[in-house]
Design a protein around this motif. Structure first.
Motif, PDB file in Angstrom:
ATOM      1  N   UNK A  54       0.840  -1.205   0.000  1.00  0.00           N
ATOM      2  CA  UNK A  54       0.000   0.000   0.000  1.00  0.00           C
ATOM      3  C   UNK A  54       0.873   1.253   0.000  1.00  0.00           C
ATOM      4  N   UNK A  55       1.867   1.258   0.878  1.00  0.00           N
ATOM      5  CA  UNK A  55       2.739   2.434   0.980  1.00  0.00           C
ATOM      6  C   UNK A  55       3.506   2.683  -0.314  1.00  0.00           C
ATOM      7  N   UNK A  78      -1.425   4.642   5.783  1.00  0.00           N
ATOM      8  CA  UNK A  78      -2.480   4.301   6.737  1.00  0.00           C
ATOM      9  C   UNK A  78      -2.798   5.474   7.663  1.00  0.00           C
ATOM     10  N   UNK A  79      -4.072   5.698   7.878  1.00  0.00           N
ATOM     11  CA  UNK A  79      -4.495   6.763   8.797  1.00  0.00           C
ATOM     12  C   UNK A  79      -4.687   6.192  10.191  1.00  0.00           C
ATOM     13  N   UNK A 123     -11.744   1.140  -1.921  1.00  0.00           N
ATOM     14  CA  UNK A 123     -11.689   2.048  -3.081  1.00  0.00           C
ATOM     15  C   UNK A 123     -10.292   2.227  -3.652  1.00  0.00           C
ATOM     16  N   UNK A 124      -9.313   1.571  -3.035  1.00  0.00           N
ATOM     17  CA  UNK A 124      -7.921   1.807  -3.419  1.00  0.00           C
ATOM     18  C   UNK A 124      -7.676   1.541  -4.906  1.00  0.00           C
ATOM     19  N   UNK A 125      -8.199   0.437  -5.391  1.00  0.00           N
ATOM     20  CA  UNK A 125      -7.946   0.119  -6.798  1.00  0.00           C
ATOM     21  C   UNK A 125      -8.619   1.116  -7.725  1.00  0.00           C
ATOM     22  N   UNK A 126      -9.856   1.500  -7.396  1.00  0.00           N
ATOM     23  CA  UNK A 126     -10.589   2.423  -8.278  1.00  0.00           C
ATOM     24  C   UNK A 126      -9.941   3.800  -8.331  1.00  0.00           C
ATOM     25  N   UNK A 136       0.496   9.465 -10.227  1.00  0.00           N
ATOM     26  CA  UNK A 136       0.911   8.203  -9.607  1.00  0.00           C
ATOM     27  C   UNK A 136       1.238   8.424  -8.137  1.00  0.00           C
ATOM     28  N   UNK A 137       1.392   7.321  -7.414  1.00  0.00           N
ATOM     29  CA  UNK A 137       1.601   7.405  -5.976  1.00  0.00           C
ATOM     30  C   UNK A 137       2.919   8.068  -5.596  1.00  0.00           C
TER      31      UNK A 137
END
Ligand code: SF4
Ligand code: SF4
Ligand code: SF4
Length: 274
Positions: free
Chosen positions: A1-2, A8-9, A63-66, A77-78
């Motif tokens: 994820x990172x 992460x919150x 919703x991460x993928x969307x 991009x991230x």
């Protein structure tokens, strides 16, 4: 994820999505995409970070993928986090600012393309500022770059009006009996005297970059070391490459670059970098 920019919150299963912006530049269509995504997946706002990034908080795990797909469609991009070279921050330099001495966005893009997201023992921050006004605080970064210019006087054009002497903020210029002297020890290479002279009697004899290393703030701030003044572009890229190689070779995991300089000594690094 990172690795994909999702931080992460404190709230369970909520993530703040960090985007990778270079030098604070973001296209209008990308801003629209960010605004749309903030309304669709977040709480309707975008957080602008201290490093010119844009984060959308309160994204659900589901919703991460969307949202990633929507961002990708807008060319976003991230952003980086953790032990990596972070996104390069910069001002607009001579593309916009009256004081700018270098093209900061172009330089930021070149450096970012080479090094963004690559491994470092700890975060590695690069800042580019267009002139000694230092709006981007290069001295507070692991690697800070400042545009500079060295002025020289052309005696035949000079009418000894005294304007340059007045604008010089470091009192580096003295005019005596029609003779102008620029004290190289006081000059900070800002180029204000060049711009102020209406007679073209001061010109930029040499342009380049002053490089600062090892600066940081945070819990344990450290003042930077000035590595070199008036480096040319080839030197700049060579020094950056060698700096990262040195950091990767000698840096302990989790050790900031400035702390490495303190541990091994600035001169050891300087020899390697120059
Ligand atoms: S650092 Fe210099 S070029 Fe950059 S914004 Fe500030 S005044 Fe302008
Ligand atoms: S501003 Fe130009 S003309 Fe006036 S003293 Fe300085 S160099 Fe000479
Ligand atoms: S470049 Fe800046 S500091 Fe140097 S002499 Fe000119 S005005 Fe003064």
């Amino acid at each position: 994820m990172k690795d994909n920019g999702f931080l992460p919150q404190r709230q369970d299963e909520k993530f703040s999505m960090r985007t990778h912006l270079v030098g604070g530049c973001v296209e209008a269509n990308q801003l629209r995409a960010l605004a749309d995504a903030a309304e669709k997946y977040g709480k309707g706002h975008v957080h602008i970070t201290s490093r010119q990034g844009a984060e959308i908080p309160f994204v659900d795990l589901d919703d991460v993928e969307n949202i990633s797909e929507d961002m990708k469609n807008a060319g976003l991009f991230g952003g980086a986090s953790g032990q990596k070279v972070r996104g390069v921050v910069s001002c607009q330099g001579n593309t916009v600012c009256n004081h700018g001495l270098i093209n900061c966005p172009e330089l930021a893009a070149s450096i970012d393309e080479l090094y963004f997201g690559t491994y470092a023992p700890k975060k590695f921050k690069i800042a580019i500022t267009g002139c000694p006004a230092s709006c981007m605080k290069p001295q507070e970064n692991d690697f800070g770059i400042m545009g500079v210019v060295r002025p020289e006087w052309i005696q035949n054009n000079c009418v000894a009006c005294g304007l340059c002497e007045k604008v010089c903020k470091t009192d580096a210029i003295t005019i005596d009996n029609g003779q102008l002297d620029i004290d190289s020890n006081s000059c900070i290479f800002c180029g204000e005297c060049i711009t102020s002279c209406k007679k073209d009697a001061i010109y930029g004899a040499e342009s380049g970059y002053t490089i600062f290393v090892g600066g940081k703030v945070g819990r344990f701030p450290r003042s930077c070391d000035k590595l070199i003044e008036l480096a040319d572009e080839q030197q700049l890229f060579s020094i950056l490459e060698k700096t990262l190689a040195y950091y990767r070779k000698y840096g302990h995991k989790g050790e900031r670059f400035g702390d490495l300089l303190d541990r091994r000594g600035f001169d050891d690094y300087k020899d390697a970098a120059l």
